[in-house]
Design a protein around this motif. Structure first.
Motif, PDB file in Angstrom:
ATOM      1  N   PHE A 201       2.803 -65.693 -61.005  1.00 43.02           N
ATOM      2  CA  PHE A 201       3.854 -64.744 -60.289  1.00 43.02           C
ATOM      3  C   PHE A 201       2.834 -63.769 -59.462  1.00 43.02           C
ATOM      4  O   PHE A 201       1.936 -63.376 -59.803  1.00 43.02           O
ATOM      5  CB  PHE A 201       4.562 -63.693 -61.669  1.00 43.02           C
ATOM      6  N   SER A 202       3.370 -63.666 -58.006  1.00 46.94           N
ATOM      7  CA  SER A 202       2.724 -62.948 -57.162  1.00 46.94           C
ATOM      8  C   SER A 202       3.625 -62.391 -55.987  1.00 46.94           C
ATOM      9  O   SER A 202       4.767 -63.407 -55.784  1.00 46.94           O
ATOM     10  CB  SER A 202       1.534 -63.701 -56.580  1.00 46.94           C
ATOM     11  N   LEU A 203       3.534 -61.197 -55.729  1.00 43.82           N
ATOM     12  CA  LEU A 203       4.196 -60.757 -54.512  1.00 43.82           C
ATOM     13  C   LEU A 203       3.556 -61.139 -53.209  1.00 43.82           C
ATOM     14  O   LEU A 203       4.316 -60.939 -52.203  1.00 43.82           O
ATOM     15  CB  LEU A 203       4.277 -59.371 -54.461  1.00 43.82           C
ATOM     16  N   ASP A 204       2.394 -61.832 -53.266  1.00 41.44           N
ATOM     17  CA  ASP A 204       1.702 -62.049 -52.018  1.00 41.44           C
ATOM     18  C   ASP A 204       2.086 -63.132 -51.378  1.00 41.44           C
ATOM     19  O   ASP A 204       2.371 -64.275 -52.238  1.00 41.44           O
ATOM     20  CB  ASP A 204      -0.004 -61.850 -52.276  1.00 41.44           C
ATOM     21  N   HIS A 205       2.210 -63.250 -50.153  1.00 48.75           N
ATOM     22  CA  HIS A 205       2.390 -64.429 -49.219  1.00 48.75           C
ATOM     23  C   HIS A 205       1.030 -65.424 -49.340  1.00 48.75           C
ATOM     24  O   HIS A 205       0.206 -65.182 -48.382  1.00 48.75           O
ATOM     25  CB  HIS A 205       2.734 -64.174 -48.038  1.00 48.75           C
ATOM     26  N   ILE A 206       0.991 -66.308 -50.145  1.00 50.24           N
ATOM     27  CA  ILE A 206      -0.293 -67.322 -50.322  1.00 50.24           C
ATOM     28  C   ILE A 206       0.259 -68.743 -50.402  1.00 50.24           C
ATOM     29  O   ILE A 206       1.434 -68.903 -50.845  1.00 50.24           O
ATOM     30  CB  ILE A 206      -1.110 -66.775 -51.344  1.00 50.24           C
ATOM     31  N   GLU A 207      -0.613 -69.460 -49.923  1.00 52.09           N
ATOM     32  CA  GLU A 207      -0.251 -71.072 -50.039  1.00 52.09           C
ATOM     33  C   GLU A 207      -0.311 -71.372 -51.515  1.00 52.09           C
ATOM     34  O   GLU A 207      -1.134 -70.961 -52.275  1.00 52.09           O
ATOM     35  CB  GLU A 207      -1.403 -71.818 -49.046  1.00 52.09           C
ATOM     36  N   GLY A 208       0.921 -72.246 -51.769  1.00 48.11           N
ATOM     37  CA  GLY A 208       0.636 -72.887 -53.009  1.00 48.11           C
ATOM     38  C   GLY A 208       2.358 -72.376 -53.401  1.00 48.11           C
ATOM     39  O   GLY A 208       3.148 -72.166 -52.820  1.00 48.11           O
ATOM     40  N   ILE A 350       4.825 -72.631 -50.328  1.00 49.41           N
ATOM     41  CA  ILE A 350       4.301 -72.136 -49.299  1.00 49.41           C
ATOM     42  C   ILE A 350       2.942 -73.059 -48.604  1.00 49.41           C
ATOM     43  O   ILE A 350       2.274 -73.117 -49.143  1.00 49.41           O
ATOM     44  CB  ILE A 350       3.731 -70.782 -49.305  1.00 49.41           C
ATOM     45  N   THR A 351       3.252 -73.576 -47.343  1.00 43.86           N
ATOM     46  CA  THR A 351       1.826 -74.149 -46.799  1.00 43.86           C
ATOM     47  C   THR A 351       1.769 -73.517 -45.513  1.00 43.86           C
ATOM     48  O   THR A 351       2.723 -72.561 -44.984  1.00 43.86           O
ATOM     49  CB  THR A 351       2.281 -75.705 -46.699  1.00 43.86           C
ATOM     50  N   SER A 352       0.878 -73.961 -44.732  1.00 44.93           N
ATOM     51  CA  SER A 352       0.730 -73.289 -43.110  1.00 44.93           C
ATOM     52  C   SER A 352       1.759 -73.953 -42.251  1.00 44.93           C
ATOM     53  O   SER A 352       1.883 -73.020 -41.427  1.00 44.93           O
ATOM     54  CB  SER A 352      -0.745 -73.678 -42.777  1.00 44.93           C
ATOM     55  N   ASP A 353       2.439 -74.970 -42.620  1.00 45.18           N
ATOM     56  CA  ASP A 353       3.296 -75.323 -41.577  1.00 45.18           C
ATOM     57  C   ASP A 353       4.569 -75.134 -42.078  1.00 45.18           C
ATOM     58  O   ASP A 353       5.718 -75.425 -41.092  1.00 45.18           O
ATOM     59  CB  ASP A 353       3.150 -76.979 -41.552  1.00 45.18           C
ATOM     60  N   PHE A 354       5.265 -74.753 -43.215  1.00 42.31           N
ATOM     61  CA  PHE A 354       6.411 -74.743 -43.662  1.00 42.31           C
ATOM     62  C   PHE A 354       6.257 -73.935 -44.994  1.00 42.31           C
ATOM     63  O   PHE A 354       5.858 -73.902 -45.812  1.00 42.31           O
ATOM     64  CB  PHE A 354       7.290 -76.106 -43.710  1.00 42.31           C
ATOM     65  N   PRO A 523       6.799 -62.292 -40.821  1.00 38.30           N
ATOM     66  CA  PRO A 523       5.426 -61.647 -41.416  1.00 38.30           C
ATOM     67  C   PRO A 523       5.259 -62.300 -42.828  1.00 38.30           C
ATOM     68  O   PRO A 523       4.070 -62.429 -43.216  1.00 38.30           O
ATOM     69  CB  PRO A 523       5.884 -60.294 -41.812  1.00 38.30           C
ATOM     70  N   ALA A 524       6.231 -62.969 -43.296  1.00 41.08           N
ATOM     71  CA  ALA A 524       5.888 -63.771 -44.606  1.00 41.08           C
ATOM     72  C   ALA A 524       7.354 -64.781 -44.796  1.00 41.08           C
ATOM     73  O   ALA A 524       8.184 -64.759 -43.738  1.00 41.08           O
ATOM     74  CB  ALA A 524       6.009 -63.034 -45.535  1.00 41.08           C
ATOM     75  N   SER A 525       7.213 -65.520 -45.385  1.00 44.34           N
ATOM     76  CA  SER A 525       8.348 -66.246 -45.887  1.00 44.34           C
ATOM     77  C   SER A 525       9.669 -65.737 -45.936  1.00 44.34           C
ATOM     78  O   SER A 525      10.863 -66.207 -45.537  1.00 44.34           O
ATOM     79  CB  SER A 525       8.309 -67.233 -47.348  1.00 44.34           C
ATOM     80  N   HIS A 526       9.639 -64.370 -46.532  1.00 39.10           N
ATOM     81  CA  HIS A 526      10.904 -63.811 -46.377  1.00 39.10           C
ATOM     82  C   HIS A 526      10.536 -62.275 -45.937  1.00 39.10           C
ATOM     83  O   HIS A 526       9.668 -61.793 -46.609  1.00 39.10           O
ATOM     84  CB  HIS A 526      11.428 -63.817 -47.851  1.00 39.10           C
ATOM     85  N   PRO A 527      11.012 -61.746 -44.813  1.00 34.12           N
ATOM     86  CA  PRO A 527      10.529 -60.668 -44.047  1.00 34.12           C
ATOM     87  C   PRO A 527      10.698 -59.189 -44.949  1.00 34.12           C
ATOM     88  O   PRO A 527      10.296 -58.066 -44.521  1.00 34.12           O
ATOM     89  CB  PRO A 527      10.891 -60.754 -42.844  1.00 34.12           C
TER      90      PRO A 527
END
Length: 550
Positions: A201-208, A350-354, A523-527
């Motif tokens: 669980f995380s609120l941060d936009h990070i890959e994975g 989350i990935t760098s491309d999508f 700014p992130a996957s969901h802004p």
């Protein structure tokens, strides 16, 4: 040697435990509760003449950024919020997770909280028309901005204040979601196909892959930016609904052009005025469509364009209404052989491309406007899963232009030019191929109607993926033909083009823009998390500026 190794392991375990405790303290989230309408005591209808007067700040738009901005400024100054829409209490379906689809289904009568429009690309889209703005009609996904985003904005951020501001938002309207079967299965499939690591669980936009926050609590109650008004000083804060701001009022003298007030109309079409005093300001928080539209109507924009429409030019700003973006949404719908429980989006890949996610839904017989790209899209007659790919950025961009030169209630023309940039298209191809892997995962096998290999065997609703997973040209065609809006449009009043790094409109005194129109990338996957933060952040910076100058 054994003892020293064991000691090192114990120290490492203790260190990780302390980090876990620190992380847990960072995200102090809200508790499940009813939607808090205590602020209704400061809400007026726009036809109330008591609103006409002078304020320290006038905020145009009571949406995702406008409400926290108003609450913050009201700590020291008088604030008037002018919201064109109605109160969420008028539409109870806004307040539940089950209502997300219903609100898109509800016919737009000019007053309903979901305003429909069709972009110049021919793609259905919506915007919020209610106090709380888009935070009142969205899917509730809450994410903090990508840390790299801050470095790309051209602004020197106070990151300590940014983090404190996130906390201010999160302890009121953000929740850690409970277990949902389809979301858990989605996470399992993401991990299986290599969207790593598992970030828990995380609120941060990070890959994975991770479970993220939601503005729906675990009773299914929606919480939104309007509740942040409760954090303001009710003695300094007034909110008007059904207030359509038609124009900004300017004065011009030796010190230049200055915003001094606004003209707005109520639901009866009666005109009203409100003004700012002293060091006060007019701040636009009307969103990526509303803020450029209001600037253009007020004579701030490309000089030749305004002149061609017979609009008096107050300030020549060639980039107002330019560089507006919308993140493309491509998807696959599957109809499982057995019913699945509905779920809101809480698990992200989350990935760098999508960026990817999925939701599960009950069947419906009325098309939710803009959920599918066109009204003739087939509808599900059973429960279904909607598996989604979002292109970051994007790089493709378009324009906002006026459809009416005199009536702000007439929506402007908006064109996004989806996939006009080849990088965006390449990211879509990569993402949809990953969805092909997702469908081929062991986790998804029970949801096939036939036991066939790979992506075969599913009952697909709508356009299927190309059969040949190596055919890039076929995937490009799929992306272009099956594109829908992710409802995450942004830009139109960019920092560095229209605004300075304090969000002031360059060349005009006492006028700022604080909303989703200010940056050229998501700014992130969901802004919504970023824009909730932005309102509070800019309000706090203004208070600091005023305190230093006084």
């Amino acid at each position: 040697m054994v003892k020293s190794t064991m000691s090192a392991i114990l120290i490492l375990v203790l260190h990780l435990f302390i980090l876990h405790l620190q992380y847990s303290e960072i995200h102090s989230l809200a508790n499940t509760s009813a939607h808090d309408f205590s602020y209704l005591e400061i809400v007026y209808d726009a036809n109330d003449t008591e609103l006409e007067g002078t304020y320290d700040y006038i905020i145009v738009g009571g949406g995702t950024a406008g409400c926290p901005l108003a609450a913050t400024l009201s700590a020291n100054y008088s604030v008037l919020v002018l919201e064109r829409g109605t109160l969420p209490t008028e539409y109870p379906n806004l307040l539940t997770s089950d209502g997300f689809i219903y609100n898109l289904q509800q016919e737009d009568d000019g007053q309903t909280p979901v305003e429909r429009f069709v972009s110049g690309d021919g793609i259905d889209n919506v915007r919020g028309r209610v106090l709380g703005g888009t935070s009142m009609i969205n899917a509730g996904v809450y994410v903090r901005a990508n840390t790299s985003f801050f470095n790309q904005t051209g602004i020197e951020w106070d990151m300590d204040l940014v983090n404190k501001t996130y906390d201010w938002v999160e302890d009121t309207i953000v929740f850690k979601p409970d277990f949902q079967f389809w979301q858990n299965l989605t996470g399992t499939a993401f991990l299986e196909v290599g969207i790593l690591p598992d970030n828990g669980f995380s609120l941060d936009h990070i890959e994975g892959t991770r479970l993220t926050g939601s503005t729906f609590d675990n009773n299914g109650t929606r919480h939104a930016s309007d509740e942040l008004l409760n954090k303001g000083d009710p003695n300094n804060l007034k909110v008007a609904v059904h207030a359509a701001v038609e124009k900004i009022i300017f004065s011009s003298n030796s010190s230049g052009v200055t915003a001094i007030g606004v003209i707005y109309t109520d639901s009866n079409g009666t005109t009203h005025q409100a003004f700012v005093r002293g060091e006060g300001e007019v701040i636009l928080s009307a969103g990526p469509i509303g803020s450029p539209q209001l600037l253009l109507l007020s004579g701030v924009g490309p000089e030749s364009y305004l002149t061609s429409l017979n609009i008096s030019v107050v300030a020549s700003h060639p980039y107002v209404g330019q560089y507006i973006y919308d993140n493309p949404r491509n998807f696959i719908n599957i109809l499982p052989p057995n019913p699945i429980e509905p779920s809101t989006v809480t698990v992200l890949g989350i990935t760098s491309d999508f960026y990817q996610c999925s939701l599960s839904s009950l069947p419906f017989s009325i098309a939710p406007f803009s959920f599918f790209p066109i009204p003739t899209y087939p509808l599900p007659n059973t429960t279904f899963a909607h598996i989604v790919n979002k292109v970051p950025g994007p790089l493709s961009h378009g324009t906002v232009t006026l459809q009416s030169t005199s009536d702000v209630r007439v929506a402007p023309n908006v064109t996004f030019n989806y996939y006009s940039n080849s990088t965006d298209l390449a990211h879509c191809v990569s993402g949809m191929k990953k969805i092909g892997e997702f469908l081929s995962s062991d986790a998804l096998k029970p949801y096939k109607v036939e036991d066939l290999p790979g992506i075969e065997g599913f009952d697909i609703l709508g356009i299927p993926l190309p059969e040949d997973q190596t055919d890039d040209a076929a995937f490009e065609t799929f992306c272009q033909v099956a594109v829908a809006s992710y409802w995450h449009y942004h830009g139109g009043c960019l920092v560095g083009e229209v605004l300075d790094d304090d969000f002031r409109v360059t060349g005009i005194n006492a006028l700022r823009v604080v909303d989703g129109s200010t940056f050229p990338s998501t700014p992130a996957s969901h802004p919504q998390g970023f824009y909730l933060m932005l309102g509070r952040y800019v309000g706090s910076k203004i208070l600091q500026e005023r305190l230093a100058s006084e």
